[in-house]
Each structure stands twice: as structure tokens, then as C-alpha cells.
Scaffold this motif. Structure first.
Motif, PDB file in Angstrom:
ATOM      1  N   TRP A  37     -18.265  46.515  28.866  1.00 48.18           N
ATOM      2  CA  TRP A  37     -18.829  45.498  27.988  1.00 48.18           C
ATOM      3  C   TRP A  37     -19.943  44.530  28.612  1.00 48.18           C
ATOM      4  O   TRP A  37     -19.943  44.433  29.652  1.00 48.18           O
ATOM      5  CB  TRP A  37     -17.734  44.598  27.461  1.00 48.18           C
ATOM      6  N   THR A  38     -20.807  44.135  27.734  1.00 47.91           N
ATOM      7  CA  THR A  38     -21.658  43.057  28.206  1.00 47.91           C
ATOM      8  C   THR A  38     -21.366  41.761  27.608  1.00 47.91           C
ATOM      9  O   THR A  38     -21.174  41.544  26.805  1.00 47.91           O
ATOM     10  CB  THR A  38     -23.395  43.372  27.944  1.00 47.91           C
ATOM     11  N   ALA A  39     -20.912  40.792  28.803  1.00 50.67           N
ATOM     12  CA  ALA A  39     -20.599  39.535  28.379  1.00 50.67           C
ATOM     13  C   ALA A  39     -21.782  38.504  28.322  1.00 50.67           C
ATOM     14  O   ALA A  39     -22.434  38.489  29.235  1.00 50.67           O
ATOM     15  CB  ALA A  39     -19.453  39.046  29.173  1.00 50.67           C
ATOM     16  N   THR A  40     -21.546  37.689  27.364  1.00 49.33           N
ATOM     17  CA  THR A  40     -22.764  36.505  27.196  1.00 49.33           C
ATOM     18  C   THR A  40     -22.026  35.216  27.214  1.00 49.33           C
ATOM     19  O   THR A  40     -21.543  35.126  26.060  1.00 49.33           O
ATOM     20  CB  THR A  40     -23.843  36.665  26.305  1.00 49.33           C
ATOM     21  N   ALA A 187     -20.141  42.384  23.810  1.00 50.90           N
ATOM     22  CA  ALA A 187     -20.961  43.549  23.226  1.00 50.90           C
ATOM     23  C   ALA A 187     -20.396  44.903  23.961  1.00 50.90           C
ATOM     24  O   ALA A 187     -20.622  44.953  25.032  1.00 50.90           O
ATOM     25  CB  ALA A 187     -22.065  43.250  22.990  1.00 50.90           C
ATOM     26  N   MET A 188     -19.909  45.865  23.319  1.00 49.69           N
ATOM     27  CA  MET A 188     -19.709  46.985  23.990  1.00 49.69           C
ATOM     28  C   MET A 188     -20.694  47.916  24.338  1.00 49.69           C
ATOM     29  O   MET A 188     -21.905  47.821  23.386  1.00 49.69           O
ATOM     30  CB  MET A 188     -18.894  47.936  22.805  1.00 49.69           C
ATOM     31  N   ASN A 189     -20.975  48.158  25.655  1.00 48.92           N
ATOM     32  CA  ASN A 189     -22.127  48.875  25.961  1.00 48.92           C
ATOM     33  C   ASN A 189     -22.256  50.457  25.123  1.00 48.92           C
ATOM     34  O   ASN A 189     -21.271  51.034  24.586  1.00 48.92           O
ATOM     35  CB  ASN A 189     -22.201  49.323  27.335  1.00 48.92           C
ATOM     36  N   ASN A 190     -23.482  50.713  25.074  1.00 47.88           N
ATOM     37  CA  ASN A 190     -23.937  51.791  24.268  1.00 47.88           C
ATOM     38  C   ASN A 190     -23.334  53.033  24.779  1.00 47.88           C
ATOM     39  O   ASN A 190     -23.143  53.352  26.288  1.00 47.88           O
ATOM     40  CB  ASN A 190     -25.497  52.177  24.133  1.00 47.88           C
TER      41      ASN A 190
END
Length: 202
Positions: A37-40, A187-190
Motif C-alpha cells: 500500500w501507499t499510505a498518506t 491505496a493499494m499499489n497497482n
């Protein structure tokens, strides 16, 4: 009773198998896999993390039997360099939090339902050195409840939706709260397969 409505409600009931082995279910389980994931954070800070279901998921359940709601153990891992940056920029020495994600269920007849999974991570100290940091918590279905009996036999695919939300808090060395209720979107990475398990409803 409308048969279509009944089937949809029954499909939702089978989602509880994500968080517990069904009564009379097979002991076979699906292998765990990492999801990146990308965490923001609410402050715009981004970092990469992975999640994994530590306790594995059942791959079969009994048709027409109740599936009690329980918990699974999950782990989330952040890279060591990011934790070192956090320690340099803040007084935080531990972190914990809660969150929600959604799963999508598609049964053998193509009926689709969604369920919300609640996550809880207790306060966990950062490691003393710059190594990957894993925080372990629990996940459980929180809605819809109560869950009716599964009615449709055949394979049922259960997938993780590509977005999730966490609320994190940090603690300083003296036990005081540093940054309470910080919102973090995931957001789950591609390029990943969101499938958690294909369950055989027998």
C-alpha cells in the motif's frame, strides 16, 4: 419472501468466514500473501507499507450452517528507514490505531455483496534500531450484522477493496499522547491481485 432478496442476504452472511472458521468447516486454509500500500497521512506525508493476514483463511464452509463472527490476526509493516525518520522528526516511540476496509464477495451465481471490516492495532513500541517495524492487530466483520446463513453452494471469491482508512495515534517516551487521531488513507499499489480467498461453499 422474495427469493432474490433472500439470496443476497445469504451471500452477505458468508462473509463472516473471513474472520473465523465456519462450524464444520474444512481445516484447509488459504496461504497468506503480502499486499503493498501507499499510505498518506492527513499532513501529506507518504510512505510504503505492506499488510498480511497472519492467521490464515478457511477455503471451505458448510452450506446452511451458521458462521459465527470472530477475528483474524493481521500485521502491517513499515520500512525501517521511515520509522527512523519519524523518530528524528517527532517524540514518538510507539504507535497504535484503528481503521476500516471493505471486502467484496462474489458467489457462484454472480451475486455481489460488500462487508466492512474493522481493524484494531494496540499501541506498539518502535524498534530500537533501523529495522522494519511490524504492528500486529485484529480484524473482524463489523457490518452488516447479524449475518444470515449461507445459501448458495459453489465457489465464492472474496477480495479486498483497493482503499482503506486508518486513524493512528502516537505516544512519547513519558507516556503522553503525541498526535492523537491522525487520519491515514491507504491505496493499494497497482499490479496486485486483491483476491483474499476462493471459498468452496459445500
Amino acid at each position: 419472501m422474495n427469493p432474490a432478496i433472500s439470496r443476497r442476504k445469504a451471500l452477505k452472511g458468508t462473509t463472516a468466514a473471513l474472520v473465523t472458521v465456519a462450524v464444520g468447516a474444512s481445516t484447509s486454509v488459504a496461504a497468506a500473501q503480502d499486499v503493498s500500500w501507499t499510505a498518506t497521512s492527513a499532513f501529506g506525508v507518504q510512505w510504503e507499507m505492506t499488510s498480511r493476514i497472519v492467521s490464515r483463511l478457511p477455503v471451505s464452509a458448510r452450506y446452511g450452517l451458521p458462521i459465527p463472527v470472530g477475528q483474524v490476526i493481521v500485521g502491517a509493516t513499515c520500512p525501517g528507514y521511515f520509522i527512523e525518520q519519524v523518530r528524528q522528526m517527532t517524540d514518538m516511540v510507539a504507535v497504535g490505531g484503528s481503521g476500516e476496509c471493505t471486502i467484496t464477495i462474489v458467489d457462484a451465481r454472480g451475486l455481489t455483496a460488500h462487508a466492512t471490516v474493522g481493524l484494531n492495532f494496540p499501541p506498539t513500541p518502535f524498534p530500537d534500531t533501523e529495522i522494519d517495524f511490524t504492528i500486529t492487530g485484529t480484524a473482524a466483520i463489523i457490518r452488516p450484522l447479524p449475518l444470515p446463513l449461507p445459501r448458495n453452494r459453489g465457489p465464492m471469491r472474496i477480495s479486498l477493496d483497493p482503499e482503506a482508512l486508518m486513524t493512528m495515534s502516537g505516544w512519547a517516551a513519558d507516556g503522553s499522547v503525541w498526535g492523537e487521531g491522525i487520519q491515514v488513507s491507504l491505496a493499494m499499489n497497482n499490479g496486485q491481485d486483491p483476491l483474499l480467498v476462493t471459498m468452496d461453499i459445500r
